[in-house]
Design a protein around this motif. Structure first.
Motif, PDB file in Angstrom:
ATOM      1  N   ARG A   7       0.842  -1.195   0.000  1.00  0.00           N
ATOM      2  CA  ARG A   7       0.000   0.000   0.000  1.00  0.00           C
ATOM      3  C   ARG A   7       0.875   1.242   0.000  1.00  0.00           C
ATOM      4  NH1 ARG A   7      -3.985   0.887   5.004  1.00  0.00           N
ATOM      5  NH2 ARG A   7      -1.975   0.850   6.042  1.00  0.00           N
ATOM      6  N   LEU A   8       1.942   1.216   0.814  1.00  0.00           N
ATOM      7  CA  LEU A   8       2.874   2.336   0.879  1.00  0.00           C
ATOM      8  C   LEU A   8       3.502   2.579  -0.485  1.00  0.00           C
ATOM      9  CD1 LEU A   8       5.493   2.887   3.660  1.00  0.00           C
ATOM     10  CD2 LEU A   8       6.128   3.140   1.276  1.00  0.00           C
ATOM     11  N   SER A   9       3.935   1.506  -1.157  1.00  0.00           N
ATOM     12  CA  SER A   9       4.586   1.644  -2.448  1.00  0.00           C
ATOM     13  C   SER A   9       3.641   2.209  -3.489  1.00  0.00           C
ATOM     14  CB  SER A   9       5.132   0.293  -2.910  1.00  0.00           C
ATOM     15  OG  SER A   9       6.094  -0.182  -2.011  1.00  0.00           O
ATOM     16  N   ALA A  10       2.384   1.750  -3.443  1.00  0.00           N
ATOM     17  CA  ALA A  10       1.417   2.232  -4.416  1.00  0.00           C
ATOM     18  C   ALA A  10       1.149   3.718  -4.256  1.00  0.00           C
ATOM     19  CB  ALA A  10       0.116   1.444  -4.285  1.00  0.00           C
ATOM     20  N   VAL A  11       0.966   4.154  -3.025  1.00  0.00           N
ATOM     21  CA  VAL A  11       0.700   5.572  -2.793  1.00  0.00           C
ATOM     22  C   VAL A  11       1.929   6.408  -3.118  1.00  0.00           C
ATOM     23  CG1 VAL A  11       0.028   7.269  -1.074  1.00  0.00           C
ATOM     24  CG2 VAL A  11      -1.040   5.044  -1.079  1.00  0.00           C
ATOM     25  N   TRP A 209       6.841   8.103   5.357  1.00  0.00           N
ATOM     26  CA  TRP A 209       6.598   7.503   6.676  1.00  0.00           C
ATOM     27  C   TRP A 209       5.124   7.147   6.774  1.00  0.00           C
ATOM     28  CZ3 TRP A 209      10.337   7.003  10.646  1.00  0.00           C
ATOM     29  CH2 TRP A 209       9.834   6.396  11.811  1.00  0.00           C
ATOM     30  N   LEU A 210       4.844   5.891   7.060  1.00  0.00           N
ATOM     31  CA  LEU A 210       3.469   5.440   7.248  1.00  0.00           C
ATOM     32  C   LEU A 210       3.149   5.391   8.729  1.00  0.00           C
ATOM     33  CD1 LEU A 210       0.822   4.230   6.138  1.00  0.00           C
ATOM     34  CD2 LEU A 210       1.880   1.969   6.393  1.00  0.00           C
ATOM     35  N   ASP A 211       2.142   6.155   9.148  1.00  0.00           N
ATOM     36  CA  ASP A 211       1.645   6.104  10.522  1.00  0.00           C
ATOM     37  C   ASP A 211       0.410   5.211  10.513  1.00  0.00           C
ATOM     38  OD1 ASP A 211       0.988   6.500  13.133  1.00  0.00           O
ATOM     39  OD2 ASP A 211       0.223   8.536  12.876  1.00  0.00           O
ATOM     40  N   ALA A 212       0.626   3.925  10.813  1.00  0.00           N
ATOM     41  CA  ALA A 212      -0.460   2.954  10.716  1.00  0.00           C
ATOM     42  C   ALA A 212      -1.600   3.259  11.681  1.00  0.00           C
ATOM     43  CB  ALA A 212       0.087   1.548  10.976  1.00  0.00           C
ATOM     44  N   THR A 214      -2.927   6.081  12.535  1.00  0.00           N
ATOM     45  CA  THR A 214      -3.852   7.100  12.032  1.00  0.00           C
ATOM     46  C   THR A 214      -4.099   6.960  10.537  1.00  0.00           C
ATOM     47  OG1 THR A 214      -2.059   8.678  11.626  1.00  0.00           O
ATOM     48  CG2 THR A 214      -3.090   8.720  13.809  1.00  0.00           C
ATOM     49  N   ASN A 215      -3.499   5.935   9.916  1.00  0.00           N
ATOM     50  CA  ASN A 215      -3.658   5.683   8.485  1.00  0.00           C
ATOM     51  C   ASN A 215      -3.224   6.869   7.638  1.00  0.00           C
ATOM     52  OD1 ASN A 215      -4.393   3.603   6.657  1.00  0.00           O
ATOM     53  ND2 ASN A 215      -6.188   4.790   6.056  1.00  0.00           N
ATOM     54  N   ARG A 216      -2.164   7.554   8.110  1.00  0.00           N
ATOM     55  CA  ARG A 216      -1.631   8.689   7.358  1.00  0.00           C
ATOM     56  C   ARG A 216      -0.271   8.331   6.761  1.00  0.00           C
ATOM     57  NH1 ARG A 216      -1.306  13.453  11.537  1.00  0.00           N
ATOM     58  NH2 ARG A 216      -0.601  11.689  12.814  1.00  0.00           N
ATOM     59  N   LEU A 217      -0.052   8.814   5.552  1.00  0.00           N
ATOM     60  CA  LEU A 217       1.232   8.648   4.887  1.00  0.00           C
ATOM     61  C   LEU A 217       1.866  10.026   4.737  1.00  0.00           C
ATOM     62  CD1 LEU A 217       2.919   6.365   3.509  1.00  0.00           C
ATOM     63  CD2 LEU A 217       1.947   7.140   1.357  1.00  0.00           C
ATOM     64  N   PHE A 218       3.057  10.200   5.323  1.00  0.00           N
ATOM     65  CA  PHE A 218       3.794  11.455   5.230  1.00  0.00           C
ATOM     66  C   PHE A 218       4.828  11.326   4.111  1.00  0.00           C
ATOM     67  CE2 PHE A 218       2.182  11.169   9.499  1.00  0.00           C
ATOM     68  CZ  PHE A 218       1.858  12.475   9.866  1.00  0.00           C
ATOM     69  N   VAL A 219       4.827  12.262   3.175  1.00  0.00           N
ATOM     70  CA  VAL A 219       5.716  12.200   2.010  1.00  0.00           C
ATOM     71  C   VAL A 219       6.407  13.539   1.820  1.00  0.00           C
ATOM     72  CG1 VAL A 219       5.844  11.702  -0.462  1.00  0.00           C
ATOM     73  CG2 VAL A 219       4.067  10.623   0.919  1.00  0.00           C
ATOM     74  N   THR A 220       7.736  13.525   1.620  1.00  0.00           N
ATOM     75  CA  THR A 220       8.425  14.781   1.327  1.00  0.00           C
ATOM     76  C   THR A 220       8.274  15.124  -0.150  1.00  0.00           C
ATOM     77  OG1 THR A 220      10.514  13.561   1.034  1.00  0.00           O
ATOM     78  CG2 THR A 220      10.132  14.592   3.172  1.00  0.00           C
ATOM     79  N   ASP A 251      -4.009  10.213   2.846  1.00  0.00           N
ATOM     80  CA  ASP A 251      -4.740   9.070   3.353  1.00  0.00           C
ATOM     81  C   ASP A 251      -4.088   7.825   2.747  1.00  0.00           C
ATOM     82  OD1 ASP A 251      -6.825   6.851   2.979  1.00  0.00           O
ATOM     83  OD2 ASP A 251      -7.849   8.185   4.375  1.00  0.00           O
ATOM     84  N   ALA A 252      -3.649   6.898   3.579  1.00  0.00           N
ATOM     85  CA  ALA A 252      -2.869   5.754   3.094  1.00  0.00           C
ATOM     86  C   ALA A 252      -3.668   4.800   2.223  1.00  0.00           C
ATOM     87  CB  ALA A 252      -2.266   5.000   4.274  1.00  0.00           C
ATOM     88  N   ASP A 253      -4.996   4.825   2.335  1.00  0.00           N
ATOM     89  CA  ASP A 253      -5.818   3.936   1.523  1.00  0.00           C
ATOM     90  C   ASP A 253      -6.167   4.544   0.177  1.00  0.00           C
ATOM     91  OD1 ASP A 253      -5.937   1.780   3.279  1.00  0.00           O
ATOM     92  OD2 ASP A 253      -7.573   2.680   4.413  1.00  0.00           O
ATOM     93  N   THR A 254      -6.520   5.822   0.187  1.00  0.00           N
ATOM     94  CA  THR A 254      -7.036   6.454  -1.030  1.00  0.00           C
ATOM     95  C   THR A 254      -6.045   7.375  -1.721  1.00  0.00           C
ATOM     96  OG1 THR A 254      -7.916   8.401   0.115  1.00  0.00           O
ATOM     97  CG2 THR A 254      -9.323   6.427   0.029  1.00  0.00           C
ATOM     98  N   GLY A 255      -5.020   7.827  -0.988  1.00  0.00           N
ATOM     99  CA  GLY A 255      -4.094   8.792  -1.561  1.00  0.00           C
ATOM    100  C   GLY A 255      -4.615  10.220  -1.498  1.00  0.00           C
ATOM    101  N   ALA A 256      -5.785  10.440  -0.891  1.00  0.00           N
ATOM    102  CA  ALA A 256      -6.340  11.785  -0.776  1.00  0.00           C
ATOM    103  C   ALA A 256      -5.442  12.652   0.105  1.00  0.00           C
ATOM    104  CB  ALA A 256      -7.744  11.732  -0.197  1.00  0.00           C
TER     105      ALA A 256
END
Length: 344
Positions: A7-11, A209-212, A214-220, A251-256
């Motif tokens: 999921r991380l790789s896809a987003v 960084w994936l914060d599982a 809160t289901n948040r993905l932090f990206v620089t 959002d780690a699931d949708t990429g929003a």
């Protein structure tokens, strides 16, 4: 773990073409509270020149040690590649583990006593036994391919490594603009490539960084002009509308997009301390680390660590952050690069 990594790789594929967005943060009523931040003082920052070509580092709670990957640098003044073991209190060198190949990425299986080293320019993975202080294996992930110019070269370079100790796997992201990025899965029992997952696009993601919880993905989002120009030459039809100099929260699931967090110039790597609600960002071009509240995204501090802060690790129990620092054009050619210790 496997689903999380995929999921991380896809987003992460969104990184190269992040859509422009407005800034949005949780309201103060919904944001989690943490201890008040006290700005760090100069005497709380230690720094020590360690080795040539330092890259990623990890902290081992079990061994109370910091391990640093050293490529040895480049050219006639290069040293042999190695892993450097540091005292986490003084940054004194306690041991050096010689390597056959240049070291860049680094991941730790603390329970098993192993380090996994990404040999970026050789597209291979080195396995190190910490107790024996020696290499266990070098796993070649790809072979060189002859290009149109007749020269043989690897098609991909390595970036992040993630260890899944429970399932005896290590995951290695291999990036390529032209040939497509892939994810390698290596079995840590057999030390063989178990799977190569295709279809991860052409983007490179320098900091994720994936914060599982809160289901948040932090990206620089670096906004590097030179990198953008290179991708445009390599990937037909590439167009980036990323703003740069920010962290994007997805959002780690949708990429929003949930938030756009301004940083210093050239954000590179992230470290999330979820317990203390702190997000640390190395701003490579700015020569500083920015500290943000991880729920409100408020900027709490900017800590100068010139010239080019690179990667981060943390001793969470003692609230210490370690950072590798690359030299700049003004530093003596071939000189050692540094590690800094920040006591919060």
């Amino acid at each position: 773990m496997k689903h999380t990594l995929l999921r991380l790789s896809a987003v992460a594929l969104l990184v190269g073409t992040l859509a422009a967005c407005g800034t949005h943060a949780p309201s103060s009523s919904s944001a989690s509270q943490a201890a008040a931040y006290v700005p760090i003082k100069a005497e709380q920052v230690q720094r020590q020149a360690i080795a040539k070509g330092v890259y990623e580092l990890v902290y081992s709670p079990k061994r109370n040690a910091v391990f640093v990957a050293s490529s040895g640098g480049w050219g006639d003044q290069a040293d042999p590649a190695k892993i450097v073991r540091l005292n986490p209190d003084t940054l004194a060198v306690e041991a050096e583990i010689p390597l056959q190949r240049k070291a860049f990425g680094l991941a730790l299986d603390d329970a098993a006593g192993r380090l996994y080293v990404g040999n970026t320019v050789d597209t291979s993975l080195t396995v190190v036994d910490i107790a024996a202080q020696r290499e266990v294996a070098v796993i070649q992930l790809e072979q060189k391919v002859k290009g149109a110019d007749g020269k043989e070269r690897y098609q991909r370079d390595l970036r992040q490594l993630v260890v899944d100790p429970d399932n005896h796997r290590v995951y290695i992201a291999a990036h390529a603009f032209e040939h497509g990025s892939v994810l390698y899965v290596v079995n840590t029992d057999t030390l063989q490539v178990e799977k190569r997952i295709e279809g991860l696009g052409n983007a490179k993601a320098p900091g994720i960084w994936l914060d599982a919880a809160t289901n948040r993905l932090f990206v620089t989002d670096q906004g590097s002009k030179s990198l953008g120009e290179y991708i445009a030459k390599t990937v037909p039809g590439y167009s980036s509308n990323g703003k740069g100099n920010r962290v994007v929260v997805l959002d780690a699931d949708t990429g929003a997009v949930q938030a756009s967090v301004p940083t210093g110039e050239g954000p590179l790597q992230l470290w999330l301390d979820a317990k203390r609600k702190r997000l640390y960002v190395t701003n490579r071009s700015a020569g500083a680390i920015s500290v943000h509240h991880s729920d409100t995204y408020e900027l709490l501090d900017t800590i100068p660590v010139p010239t080019h802060p690179n990667t981060l690790a943390q001793d969470a129990e003692r609230n210490v952050v370690f950072v590798t620092i690359k030299n700049g054009e003004g530093d003596p050619k071939g000189s050692k690069e540094s590690v800094a210790r920040l006591q919060f």
